[in-house]
Design a protein around this motif. Structure first.
Motif, PDB file in Angstrom:
ATOM      1  N   PRO A  30       0.876  -1.184   0.000  1.00 19.61           N
ATOM      2  CA  PRO A  30       0.000   0.000   0.000  1.00 19.61           C
ATOM      3  C   PRO A  30       0.909   1.228   0.000  1.00 19.61           C
ATOM      4  CG  PRO A  30      -0.423  -1.420   1.915  1.00 19.61           C
ATOM      5  CD  PRO A  30       0.826  -1.905   1.290  1.00 19.61           C
ATOM      6  N   PHE A  32       1.745   4.652   1.940  1.00 18.04           N
ATOM      7  CA  PHE A  32       1.571   4.927   3.361  1.00 18.04           C
ATOM      8  C   PHE A  32       1.236   6.392   3.604  1.00 18.04           C
ATOM      9  CE2 PHE A  32       4.152   1.293   2.551  1.00 18.04           C
ATOM     10  CZ  PHE A  32       3.603   0.337   3.386  1.00 18.04           C
ATOM     11  N   GLY A  41       4.021  -2.120  11.628  1.00 15.11           N
ATOM     12  CA  GLY A  41       2.914  -2.619  10.801  1.00 15.11           C
ATOM     13  C   GLY A  41       3.160  -2.254   9.349  1.00 15.11           C
ATOM     14  N   HIS A  42       3.606  -1.023   9.128  1.00 15.14           N
ATOM     15  CA  HIS A  42       3.924  -0.588   7.759  1.00 15.14           C
ATOM     16  C   HIS A  42       5.061  -1.442   7.198  1.00 15.14           C
ATOM     17  CE1 HIS A  42       2.584   3.525   9.481  1.00 15.14           C
ATOM     18  NE2 HIS A  42       1.547   2.931   8.922  1.00 15.14           N
ATOM     19  N   ASP A  71       1.182   8.156   0.481  1.00 14.46           N
ATOM     20  CA  ASP A  71      -0.152   8.646   0.159  1.00 14.46           C
ATOM     21  C   ASP A  71      -0.243  10.028   0.796  1.00 14.46           C
ATOM     22  OD1 ASP A  71      -2.843   8.920  -0.263  1.00 14.46           O
ATOM     23  OD2 ASP A  71      -3.441   7.087   0.791  1.00 14.46           O
ATOM     24  N   ALA A 260      -5.367   7.701  -4.360  1.00 16.44           N
ATOM     25  CA  ALA A 260      -4.322   6.777  -3.870  1.00 16.44           C
ATOM     26  C   ALA A 260      -4.295   5.467  -4.657  1.00 16.44           C
ATOM     27  CB  ALA A 260      -4.557   6.489  -2.395  1.00 16.44           C
ATOM     28  N   LEU A 261      -5.469   4.909  -4.937  1.00 18.40           N
ATOM     29  CA  LEU A 261      -5.500   3.599  -5.610  1.00 18.40           C
ATOM     30  C   LEU A 261      -4.870   3.657  -7.001  1.00 18.40           C
ATOM     31  CD1 LEU A 261      -9.056   2.559  -4.385  1.00 18.40           C
ATOM     32  CD2 LEU A 261      -6.943   1.265  -3.932  1.00 18.40           C
ATOM     33  N   ASN A 263      -2.319   4.923  -7.821  1.00 23.65           N
ATOM     34  CA  ASN A 263      -0.845   4.816  -7.780  1.00 23.65           C
ATOM     35  C   ASN A 263      -0.351   3.527  -8.443  1.00 23.65           C
ATOM     36  OD1 ASN A 263       0.886   2.922  -5.808  1.00 23.65           O
ATOM     37  ND2 ASN A 263      -1.161   3.158  -4.924  1.00 23.65           N
ATOM     38  N   TYR A 264      -1.191   2.462  -8.334  1.00 26.50           N
ATOM     39  CA  TYR A 264      -0.768   1.177  -8.904  1.00 26.50           C
ATOM     40  C   TYR A 264      -0.673   1.255 -10.430  1.00 26.50           C
ATOM     41  CZ  TYR A 264      -2.120  -0.369  -4.204  1.00 26.50           C
ATOM     42  OH  TYR A 264      -2.237  -0.511  -2.844  1.00 26.50           O
ATOM     43  N   VAL A 285      -1.937  -5.933   1.045  1.00 29.86           N
ATOM     44  CA  VAL A 285      -2.647  -4.903   1.825  1.00 29.86           C
ATOM     45  C   VAL A 285      -3.012  -5.431   3.207  1.00 29.86           C
ATOM     46  CG1 VAL A 285      -3.676  -3.895  -0.255  1.00 29.86           C
ATOM     47  CG2 VAL A 285      -4.983  -5.573   1.053  1.00 29.86           C
ATOM     48  N   HIS A 293      -9.579  -2.066  -1.596  1.00 26.69           N
ATOM     49  CA  HIS A 293      -8.849  -2.785  -2.653  1.00 26.69           C
ATOM     50  C   HIS A 293      -9.673  -3.874  -3.337  1.00 26.69           C
ATOM     51  CE1 HIS A 293      -5.373  -0.799  -0.841  1.00 26.69           C
ATOM     52  NE2 HIS A 293      -4.772  -1.023  -1.984  1.00 26.69           N
ATOM     53  N   SER A 316      -3.062  -9.513   8.454  1.00 26.80           N
ATOM     54  CA  SER A 316      -3.705  -8.971   9.653  1.00 26.80           C
ATOM     55  C   SER A 316      -2.747  -8.000  10.332  1.00 26.80           C
ATOM     56  CB  SER A 316      -4.117 -10.121  10.565  1.00 26.80           C
ATOM     57  OG  SER A 316      -5.032 -10.930   9.856  1.00 26.80           O
ATOM     58  N   HIS A 317      -3.025  -7.678  11.577  1.00 26.67           N
ATOM     59  CA  HIS A 317      -2.269  -6.594  12.231  1.00 26.67           C
ATOM     60  C   HIS A 317      -1.343  -7.087  13.335  1.00 26.67           C
ATOM     61  CE1 HIS A 317      -4.942  -3.021  10.858  1.00 26.67           C
ATOM     62  NE2 HIS A 317      -4.290  -3.611   9.878  1.00 26.67           N
TER      63      HIS A 317
HETATM   64  N1  MSP Z   1      -2.810   5.209   2.616  1.00 24.45           N
HETATM   65  C1  MSP Z   1      -3.595   4.079   2.860  1.00 24.45           C
HETATM   66  C2  MSP Z   1      -3.334   3.003   1.835  1.00 24.45           C
HETATM   67  C3  MSP Z   1      -3.552   3.422   0.414  1.00 24.45           C
HETATM   68  S1  MSP Z   1      -3.114   2.154  -0.701  1.00 24.45           S
HETATM   69  C4  MSP Z   1      -3.696   2.659  -2.140  1.00 24.45           C
HETATM   70  C5  MSP Z   1      -3.281   3.515   4.244  1.00 24.45           C
HETATM   71  N2  MSP Z   1      -2.128   3.871   4.761  1.00 24.45           N
HETATM   72  S2  MSP Z   1      -1.607   3.442   6.222  1.00 24.45           S
HETATM   73  O1  MSP Z   1      -0.353   4.118   6.367  1.00 24.45           O
HETATM   74  O2  MSP Z   1      -2.600   3.735   7.208  1.00 24.45           O
HETATM   75  O3  MSP Z   1      -1.442   1.893   6.225  1.00 24.45           O
HETATM   76  C6  MSP Z   1      -0.643   1.242   5.305  1.00 24.45           C
HETATM   77  C7  MSP Z   1      -0.549  -0.233   5.604  1.00 24.45           C
HETATM   78  O4  MSP Z   1      -0.040  -0.453   6.904  1.00 24.45           O
HETATM   79  C8  MSP Z   1      -1.882  -0.969   5.528  1.00 24.45           C
HETATM   80  O5  MSP Z   1      -1.701  -2.178   4.799  1.00 24.45           O
HETATM   81  C9  MSP Z   1      -2.186  -1.285   6.956  1.00 24.45           C
HETATM   82  O6  MSP Z   1      -2.942  -2.446   7.110  1.00 24.45           O
HETATM   83  C10 MSP Z   1      -0.785  -1.477   7.504  1.00 24.45           C
HETATM   84  N3  MSP Z   1      -0.808  -1.379   8.952  1.00 24.45           N
HETATM   85  C11 MSP Z   1      -1.135  -0.310   9.711  1.00 24.45           C
HETATM   86  N4  MSP Z   1      -1.116  -0.702  11.021  1.00 24.45           N
HETATM   87  C12 MSP Z   1      -0.792  -2.004  11.101  1.00 24.45           C
HETATM   88  C13 MSP Z   1      -0.499  -2.887  12.143  1.00 24.45           C
HETATM   89  N5  MSP Z   1      -0.626  -2.567  13.406  1.00 24.45           N
HETATM   90  N6  MSP Z   1      -0.059  -4.118  11.815  1.00 24.45           N
HETATM   91  C14 MSP Z   1       0.153  -4.493  10.512  1.00 24.45           C
HETATM   92  N7  MSP Z   1      -0.104  -3.680   9.524  1.00 24.45           N
HETATM   93  C15 MSP Z   1      -0.722  -2.487   9.763  1.00 24.45           C
HETATM   94  O7  MSP Z   1      -4.077   2.762   4.766  1.00 24.45           O
END
Ligand code: MSP
Length: 572
Positions: A30, A32, A41-42, A71, A260-261, A263-264, A285, A293, A316-317
């Protein structure tokens, strides 16, 4: 009972049905939000995509690209800039550079890092918008509903819960993220999402592997079984200035998720050159952005005259000591600090070994130390150390395999009568021989953790093999003993060569160190041409007799344990 003949596959077949030679593939993370620094997580999202991309490259599966980026538009960023006392462009430049640095440091092998504020992206979004309009997928209407700025989306009542805000006033928050929502009523451009309910269902039914793991595929099918209202895809410019204006209507800003989407496609040179790649795209994702998505994006693509992406790989997270990671709890884990504490490879290994896409996983310092020490430092590093120690292998070469000591047999029970290897040695050698295909199939199924589990099991078995035969007790001066001693080392080094090759996508630096120590040349590290123990099948082994590479020290240093390491308390 006669066991099946012990056969080792001489060369790993190109594994995946979808990965024929010469086939192009875009893997993406994704992009960010540029409103705060990266956290683990990111990093996890990026690592999954990176490991898949690297594994594919080593399998010779065809040209590949790995895209990531930031993003940068939307209300969330606009408000974050105000809160930080800066401008959106300045905030985005700073945060985007942090993501770039974090991913470079973590050895994410991205081929493109896109920022949505770049002109190439803005042009792609405008073109995409025009395509939607041309196909009659947009109309202007009044939209009202609860908007969650943190999630950058409208939420139905069913996804809200009542709370009280910091001033003690009643408010509504998103049940999923806990962030406050605000009632919004505006004249917006609407996307005819409802018209795509049946095409989306058909796409998913025809492509059962389009969304993995399966529980997420089922979740999307469920959503598509319910009402699918049209989607607001613009905001009034007076409320949202930080974004791409709607072409031909400067009173509106394009909705950040549509922006944002796209971007792909921008990374593929849309609208000129994307056709060389699209729709061969796999998007990694997190579960929180699945609907965007798996529902909105494919529908938008269909509406613009393009195909949905081939696959959406969902994870997952990470929680921290059982709690959701959040700025307010002060438990956000900083990837820079983790790379420093656990090393880049150590932390990559931990996240990919312990991260199970189907369910949330918990992070805490002691767990990382335990996993990394036992599997990388002790099991893998220990095995290399023992099998290359000067006392065991004074000539520092890849020794010869003896067919007399380890003869090819049809029935394991014959084994001991014929040579020196025992029945369990044959079983273990068969499991190592099947490892490359097993690993390829787990990567293909987005189960990298299972691939690592299998490798770890084989490493343990190899340690068992080495231990069982006590090579340090064998007398090198006795010719018969020497043959067996050399064979034990040969088999062990062959196993290590397989592990080093297969671990390259996950721990690139450590794998390089391991393979260099075994004198495996850069051109001999492809998974596609990986053979194991060819001498057992009567084929020549190119490594036999080769001088080993220089001893550059311990493969992986044990991490120090600490009850409660300070990085968990470090506020970002
Ligand atoms: N900007 C959007 C995505 C746009 S894609 C066209 C976004 N950004 S984000 O920065 O919030 O999150 C990006 C990624 O990080 C997502 O896949 C999200 O699930 C992941 N994570 C954010 N927190 C997380 C955890 N605690 N654990 C694992 N991944 C997590 O959403």
């Amino acid at each position: 009972m006669l066991r099946p003949p012990v056969r080792l596959p001489p060369v790993l077949r190109r594994a995946a049905s979808t990965a024929g030679p010469g086939r192009r593939l875009l893997l993406s993370t994704p992009i960010f939000y540029a409103n705060g620094p990266p956290h683990i997580g990111h990093l996890y999202s990026a690592l999954l995509a990176d490991a898949l991309h690297r594994h594919r490259g080593l399998r010779g599966a065809g040209p590949g690209r790995l895209s990531t980026g930031t993003d940068e538009h939307g209300l969330k960023i606009q408000q974050a800039a105000v809160a930080a006392g800066t401008s959106p462009p300045e905030l985005c430049a700073r945060i985007s550079a942090l993501f770039h640095r974090a991913f470079t440091q973590a050895a994410i092998s991205f081929t493109d890092f896109i920022r949505t504020s770049e002109p190439r992206h803005c042009q792609a979004v405008c073109h995409f918008w025009a395509a939607l309009q041309e196909h009659g997928a947009l109309y202007k209407g009044t939209y009202e509903g609860w908007y969650c700025t943190a999630e950058e989306g409208f939420l139905p009542e069913s996804q809200l819960v009542e709370r009280v805000d910091a001033q003690g006033r009643p408010c509504k928050v998103s049940a999923e993220s806990g962030h406050e929502v605000h009632w919004t009523k505006e004249e917006n451009y609407m996307f005819k999402l409802s018209a795509f309910q049946d095409p989306l269902l058909k796409w998913l039914r025809d492509n059962p592997r389009a969304i993995s793991p399966d529980p997420f595929y089922q979740r999307v099918l469920c959503w598509l079984g319910e009402d699918l209202p049209d989607l607001s895809v613009s905001r009034e410019r007076s409320r949202l200035q930080w974004g791409i204006p709607v072409p031909s209507d400067s009173t509106q800003t394009i909705y950040v998720w549509v922006d944002a989407l796209v971007n792909y496609l921008s990374v593929l040179g849309y609208p000129e050159t994307h056709g060389e790649w699209w729709p061969a795209a796999h998007h990694v994702v997190g579960k929180d952005i699945l609907k965007f998505h798996a529902v909105y994006w494919p529908a938008l693509l269909m509406a613009a005259g393009l195909s949905p992406p081939e696959r959406i790989l969902v994870h997952s997270h990470w929680t921290v000591r059982g709690q959701k990671m959040s700025k307010s709890l002060g438990n956000v884990i900083d990837p820079f600090a983790c790379n420093e504490r656990y090393t880049v490879d150590g932390f990559r290994y931990f996240l990919l070994r312990q991260g199970v896409p189907d369910r949330d996983c918990d992070y805490y310092d002691e767990k990382v130390v335990k996993v990394v020490n036992s599997e990388l430092a002790d099991a893998l590093g220990g095995l290399l150390n023992r099998s290359t120690a000067p006392g065991i292998n004074p000539s520092n070469t890849y020794p010869c395999f003896s067919e007399t000591c380890f003869p090819k047999v049809v029935d394991y029970r014959e084994a001991e009568a014929l040579g020196r290897a025992a029945a369990e040695d044959y079983e273990f050698v068969v499991s190592v021989a099947s490892l490359p295909l097993q690993v390829a199939s787990y990567f293909e199924d987005f189960q990298i953790y299972k691939a690592l589990e299998c490798i770890s099991l084989c490493v343990r078995q190899t340690n068992g093999f080495f231990q069982r035969h006590r090579p340090w007790k064998l007398d090198r001066k006795d010719p018969a003993e020497k043959l067996w001693l050399d064979t034990i080392i040969h088999v062990t080094l062959e196993c290590l060569r397989v592990y080093g090759t297969l671990l390259q996508p996950v721990i690139p630096h450590t794998a390089d160190k391991l393979l260099s120590r075994l004198a495996v040349e850069p051109g001999e590290r492809e998974i596609s041409s990986l053979t194991f123990l060819p001498r057992y099948n009567g084929k020549p082994c190119p490594f036999e007799g080769r001088q080993l590479g220089p001893d550059t020290g311990i493969l992986f240093h044990r991490l120090e344990s600490s009850r409660q390491h300070q990085i968990e308390n470090k506020r970002l």
